[in-house]
Write a protein that holds these residues in place. Structure first.
Motif, PDB file in Angstrom:
ATOM      1  N   GLU A  86      19.284  39.650  51.153  1.00 40.26           N
ATOM      2  CA  GLU A  86      20.709  39.320  51.109  1.00 40.26           C
ATOM      3  C   GLU A  86      21.380  39.984  49.911  1.00 40.26           C
ATOM      4  OE1 GLU A  86      20.744  34.851  53.092  1.00 40.26           O
ATOM      5  OE2 GLU A  86      21.007  35.037  50.936  1.00 40.26           O
ATOM      6  N   LYS A  87      22.703  40.114  50.002  1.00 43.79           N
ATOM      7  CA  LYS A  87      23.469  40.622  48.862  1.00 43.79           C
ATOM      8  C   LYS A  87      23.388  39.618  47.729  1.00 43.79           C
ATOM      9  CE  LYS A  87      26.702  43.386  51.457  1.00 43.79           C
ATOM     10  NZ  LYS A  87      28.085  43.623  51.817  1.00 43.79           N
ATOM     11  N   TRP A  88      23.367  40.116  46.559  1.00 45.40           N
ATOM     12  CA  TRP A  88      23.338  39.372  45.296  1.00 45.40           C
ATOM     13  C   TRP A  88      21.959  39.545  44.676  1.00 45.40           C
ATOM     14  CZ3 TRP A  88      27.277  38.158  42.419  1.00 45.40           C
ATOM     15  CH2 TRP A  88      27.144  37.274  41.366  1.00 45.40           C
ATOM     16  N   ASN A  89      21.336  38.471  44.206  1.00 46.69           N
ATOM     17  CA  ASN A  89      20.078  38.578  43.472  1.00 46.69           C
ATOM     18  C   ASN A  89      19.129  37.465  43.905  1.00 46.69           C
ATOM     19  OD1 ASN A  89      18.144  39.304  41.573  1.00 46.69           O
ATOM     20  ND2 ASN A  89      19.179  38.322  39.873  1.00 46.69           N
ATOM     21  N   ASN A 153      27.944  41.889  43.763  1.00 51.48           N
ATOM     22  CA  ASN A 153      28.192  41.495  45.154  1.00 51.48           C
ATOM     23  C   ASN A 153      27.577  42.416  46.189  1.00 51.48           C
ATOM     24  OD1 ASN A 153      29.544  39.191  44.430  1.00 51.48           O
ATOM     25  ND2 ASN A 153      31.539  40.178  44.407  1.00 51.48           N
ATOM     26  N   ASP A 154      27.588  43.712  45.953  1.00 52.50           N
ATOM     27  CA  ASP A 154      27.078  44.638  46.965  1.00 52.50           C
ATOM     28  C   ASP A 154      25.601  44.964  46.799  1.00 52.50           C
ATOM     29  OD1 ASP A 154      29.524  44.718  48.188  1.00 52.50           O
ATOM     30  OD2 ASP A 154      30.214  46.471  47.075  1.00 52.50           O
ATOM     31  N   ASP A 155      25.000  44.551  45.682  1.00 54.25           N
ATOM     32  CA  ASP A 155      23.589  44.827  45.444  1.00 54.25           C
ATOM     33  C   ASP A 155      22.710  43.869  46.231  1.00 54.25           C
ATOM     34  OD1 ASP A 155      24.193  46.818  43.694  1.00 54.25           O
ATOM     35  OD2 ASP A 155      23.628  45.721  41.892  1.00 54.25           O
ATOM     36  N   LYS A 156      21.553  44.355  46.607  1.00 54.71           N
ATOM     37  CA  LYS A 156      20.512  43.508  47.183  1.00 54.71           C
ATOM     38  C   LYS A 156      19.333  43.628  46.232  1.00 54.71           C
ATOM     39  CE  LYS A 156      22.072  44.009  51.915  1.00 54.71           C
ATOM     40  NZ  LYS A 156      21.739  44.439  53.281  1.00 54.71           N
ATOM     41  N   GLU A 178      15.544  46.841  43.348  1.00 55.70           N
ATOM     42  CA  GLU A 178      16.602  47.064  44.335  1.00 55.70           C
ATOM     43  C   GLU A 178      15.973  47.238  45.707  1.00 55.70           C
ATOM     44  OE1 GLU A 178      19.111  50.900  44.503  1.00 55.70           O
ATOM     45  OE2 GLU A 178      20.201  49.502  43.205  1.00 55.70           O
TER      46      GLU A 178
END
Length: 185
Positions: A86-89, A153-156, A178
């Motif tokens: 999912e997006k975020w961390n 927000n756009d990072d997974k 990532e």
């Protein structure tokens, strides 16, 4: 022995029979473990993962007790962090070592996290999907460094955390990764 009329004799299967050109058959099957897991090939770890979200706690002290209880059994995904993919961390933590008298197969699973380098892979099986992450950076922070729980927000991302140096609780070692690839199994 007497053979009945119309009965055939099977040919003798000598070495020449088995050396014939036969088209290759390949089979590719993706099999997911039945439980959520993290695999870190570089340091030879294959570890069960528990998602701690089904608890009622009203204070940080209560959560600390819950985490310590869960850490007796598994590595833990921090509540409210993103699920893998999912997006975020997605934030996962475990001890770098445990008490010598605590006998368990996973006492030191994150002891070698410091040996990970950029582009090393971490494989996560979560809810019957396979996620491959690559290491982007490592850092040492003070305990309570809550900004490491966040993401963009756009990072997974997947962040692994453990106490550092080994066997102490002085600092925290973070390995930030990532998402590289997702496979539905």
């Amino acid at each position: 022995r007497n053979l009945e009329k119309n009965q055939t004799v099977a040919p003798e299967l000598g070495a020449d029979y088995f050396n014939q050109d036969v088209s290759q058959v390949s089979l590719s099957v993706n099999i997911a473990p039945y439980e959520d897991r993290i695999i870190i090939p570089k340091i030879g770890k294959n570890i069960p993962l528990i998602n701690v979200e089904h608890h009622d706690a009203n204070s940080s002290n209560e959560w600390h007790k819950i985490f310590m209880k869960e850490l007796e059994k598994w590595i833990v995904k921090y509540p409210w962090s993103a699920d893998p993919g999912e997006k975020w961390n997605s934030f996962i933590f475990w001890h770098s070592s445990n008490y010598p008298w605590a006998k368990w197969n996973y006492n030191d699973v994150f002891a070698l996290l410091n040996e990970l380098s950029a582009w090393d892979e971490i494989i996560v099986y979560f809810h019957q999907k396979k996620f491959i992450y690559t290491v982007k950076e490592k850092m040492v922070v003070k305990p309570g460094h809550v900004s490491s729980l966040g993401g963009f927000n756009d990072d997974k991302r997947l962040t692994l955390m453990t106490c550092w140096p080994l066997g102490t609780a002085i600092n925290r070692l973070l390995v930030v990764t990532e998402l590289k690839e997702t496979t539905s199994l």
